[in-house]
Design a protein around this motif. Sequence first.
Motif: not given
Length: 554
Positions: A92-93, A20-22, A100-110
């Motif tokens: 985010a640079h 987590e980062s601001l 800083a990185s967001s949470d990673t969203l993993c899902l099937n495209g459909i």
Amino acid sequence: MDCSILLFVPLLVGRLAASESLFSPRELHCVFFAYANVSCYWKPGVKTPLVINYTLQVNLTGLKSELCHSPHTHCSVQVGSLNRPYCIRVLAHISQQETASSDTLCLNGIDAAQLPAPHSFWMSPNRPRCMRLRWSAPKNFPLTNQSIRNGYLLYELQYTTPHQPAPRSLALDLREEVHCVFSPCTPYRARIRLRYNHALSHWSGWSQSSTQRTSAEAPSSTPQLWRAIQMPDMKGFRPVTLLWKAPLTQAQCAALWYTVHCKLEDPNAAVDIGDCTDLGPANTSCHFTVPAQTCICSLSMSNSAGSSPSAIITIPSQWETEPRLLDTVQVTPLGGFRLKVRWTVLESFTLTGFVVEWCITTENTHCQGAPQWQRVEQTTNGTIIIEGVQANMCYSVSVKAQRGNRSGPGLTALAYSHQAVLCCVSVFQRPLLVQSCMSLNMAVPMWSCAGALFPCPSAMVLSPNTLSTTRVKTIPHDSFSFQPILSSTGLLVSLAGVGCMCRPTQTQEGDRMDPFCPCSLTRALLSCLLCYLAACLWQVSQQHSVFAGECDRG
């Protein structure tokens, strides 16, 4: 879902934990478009600078990542298939050294797809309240027919009608073709859209619209039926008028007609009363001449789809006497040209309802034509009459209690509707004092009664003949002259004042006088009396001469 290619991959829908980062981007969500791209959107971190660059990483599991750089909070990356798992995040640079990185969203495209709109959609009538709905998918649709049959799609139907121009929406399962959610005899304009059956999916665009009309339905409601019986002739035959009311929704349906049939209660009687057939929607009455015996009449509504249940009413015999069922009837005039009707019932009878009749009458209780009427449920003891009520009219109002198809003798009361109000609007410009009616009976006084000021239904001339009597004559509102009222005794006749009959105006707070009605009847009579007294004093002082002058209204 076609996931054979994903069998070796756990079905993972969620977010992988990140530090987590601001400055970390928030609320990442994506939309997959078949054979096109994935577009993602996010919000900046809590303390992200105003000027910043982002990198969207779309990682196809087991393959390389696709990147998209943007200074905005959205970006798109091309994808080749929806039936694959993806892991997505945003960087985010903040500076050359800090990211800083967001949470990673993993899902099937459909699961997060916006599917193509249906290629075609059409409707066809099935039953009066049912339509057959069908659609076809465009070429290269991401789901197979088997997946569609297995329920991996959600559907929404949007429709309008001439009476409901605002769009309405329904959730339907279009795996079934026939849907009974419509109204009979109604034109519909409808379209559909669909989405994948997942919480992250998005609605497709709308199909083209289809227009169709549902078929007619046989009337289902029994019409209301009543009768008006007149006095018999020398041979005992009685003119009878059958009256009925039908629900508006059914009366507006196509090709509606009525059928009326009357017969004697005695099946062995050989008297043919006749029928009324092929009566259109505009017909609400039918006339018969029935003999002195008891008759039974029936009414049904029909259209091309069938007929309604019949309404049945009994015409009692000329000699039949029903017991008294009602105790009292009271009629009270209300504002806005309404009549309030209340009644009490003798407790020894079980009733099925009431019928209230009303009509304009004169000095007797007989209607001058076919009465107005309405049915009232047996659980109530009053109603308010609105239909056909006019101002300043005497109404004969009767209430009849019903037991099945038969009605009791009923009770009748007379009442005047809301009366107009007498208003002081003007006195004579030249009130004429007459001593000798024989010599001046053609004198015509003039006045300025409201003709150019406001509309007034009628005017009233108040003419005191003596100190104890006052004559009133009604004249048209657009008249500005009046033949003097002559005294039968040769006494002084003074045309003392003019008033206008003005109707009250109904507001949300109740009845009020129209603004051009400045005073009451009491003030009008007082004005006339003062004018009369002044005229008498003036006449005495002038020794029986004729004078003209102004009369103050008071």
